[in-house]
Scaffold this active site. Structure first.
Site, PDB file in Angstrom:
ATOM      1  N   ASP A  29       0.483  31.852  -8.810  1.00  0.00           N
ATOM      2  CA  ASP A  29       0.349  31.977  -7.371  1.00  0.00           C
ATOM      3  C   ASP A  29      -0.503  33.216  -7.079  1.00  0.00           C
ATOM      4  OD1 ASP A  29       1.094  31.738  -4.547  1.00  0.00           O
ATOM      5  OD2 ASP A  29       2.461  33.399  -4.933  1.00  0.00           O
ATOM      6  N   ASP A  31      -0.579  34.956  -3.410  1.00  0.00           N
ATOM      7  CA  ASP A  31       0.038  35.823  -2.416  1.00  0.00           C
ATOM      8  C   ASP A  31       1.414  36.300  -2.844  1.00  0.00           C
ATOM      9  OD1 ASP A  31      -1.686  36.095   0.052  1.00  0.00           O
ATOM     10  OD2 ASP A  31      -1.748  33.925  -0.233  1.00  0.00           O
ATOM     11  N   ASP A 203       6.336  33.424  -6.384  1.00  0.00           N
ATOM     12  CA  ASP A 203       7.351  34.204  -5.672  1.00  0.00           C
ATOM     13  C   ASP A 203       8.002  33.485  -4.507  1.00  0.00           C
ATOM     14  OD1 ASP A 203       5.046  34.329  -3.943  1.00  0.00           O
ATOM     15  OD2 ASP A 203       5.906  36.108  -3.001  1.00  0.00           O
TER      16      ASP A 203
END
Length: 268
Positions: A29, A31, A203
């Protein structure tokens, strides 16, 4: 011979991370994983409808009350008064990269571990920030970025006009960008095809679709993905920053431990 060549070319197009015949691929990922802050959250909190409505939307997605696609579009659509170029300038000023990512990025090239960025955000922002931090040439040569696009709203200029931009989703899934689709291209390879070991780091709620498709999932401590993995009994390893990821991935790649041992709780 023609059919074999054509088949190989098609496979290369479909699975570009296999171009160097790697034994391991690292998917991640963007961000809140590569970055210390979430770019879309920051834009929404600073320029859009603010943190309270954003947090409610994220909670609704995490608990299955809304689709990520709808909640995320609502977030971005709340940014009505800022042109896209100014959004990117704001992010270059305010967002920081994980200080340990550069070392991992450089090691991964030497070790033939391709890095594929799977982002639920927007490709021009992801590429723009990574190029700002790592250099445009290095990013173009060494990273594959799979993300959503952006387009101009009717009658407006994409980059210059306030509210002139809108997200264009990568696919028709309820995620907007279903990250598992890219992962499955590699996860479903056979041993005879040279299936690599698949790492994934994330996250948040945009990573939920990827949670079941990796061999070793890294979930950022204290974030929504940890709660999801625990609830769904998805094996994962918590990380605080890329130093944790770097240490574990290197140990697996260098044969000092195994994925199974790490999942079982072995410390490296």
């Amino acid at each position: 011979m023609g059919s074999v060549t054509t088949g190989a070319a098609a496979a290369a197009v479909d699975r570009p991370a296999m171009a160097t015949n790697p034994r391991f691929i690292f998917f991640t990922d963007f961000d809140g994983t590569i970055t210390l802050q979430d770019t879309n959250d920051h834009m929404t909190d600073t320029l859009g409808f603010g943190p309270e409505l954003r947090a409610k939307g994220n909670a609704d997605v995490l608990h299955g009350r809304r689709h990520f696609r709808d909640s995320f579009r609502e977030m971005l659509d709340s940014i009505q008064t800022t042109p896209f170029t100014e959004c990117l300038a704001l992010l270059k000023r305010d967002i920081a990269i994980d200080p340990h990512f550069q070392a991992f990025f450089d090691w991964a090239e030497r070790a033939n571990v391709p890095i594929v960025v799977l982002s639920g955000g927007m490709e021009p922002i992801v590429r723009g920030l990574l190029s700002h931090w790592l250099g445009a040439e290095a990013v173009a040569r060494r990273l594959q970025i799979v993300s959503n696009g952006v387009a101009a709203r009717p009658g407006k200029r994409l980059y210059e006009d306030a509210g002139g931009w809108q997200i264009v989703y990568h696919d028709d899934s309820t995620f907007g960008h279903d990250k598992s689709l890219e992962l499955r291209k590699y996860a479903h390879m056979t041993a005879a095809e040279g299936r690599p070991t698949i790492f994934y780091a994330g996250d948040g709620v945009s990573d939920l679709s990827a949670a079941h498709e990796s061999d070793l999932m890294f979930a950022k401590a204290g974030k929504d993905l940890v709660a999801y993995c625990r609830r769904e009994n998805v094996p994962f390893v918590e990380f605080n920053d890329f130093a944790d990821i770097d240490r574990t991935v290197r140990a697996v790649v260098e044969g000092r431990t195994t994925v199974a041992a790490v999942v079982a709780g072995e410390k490296v």
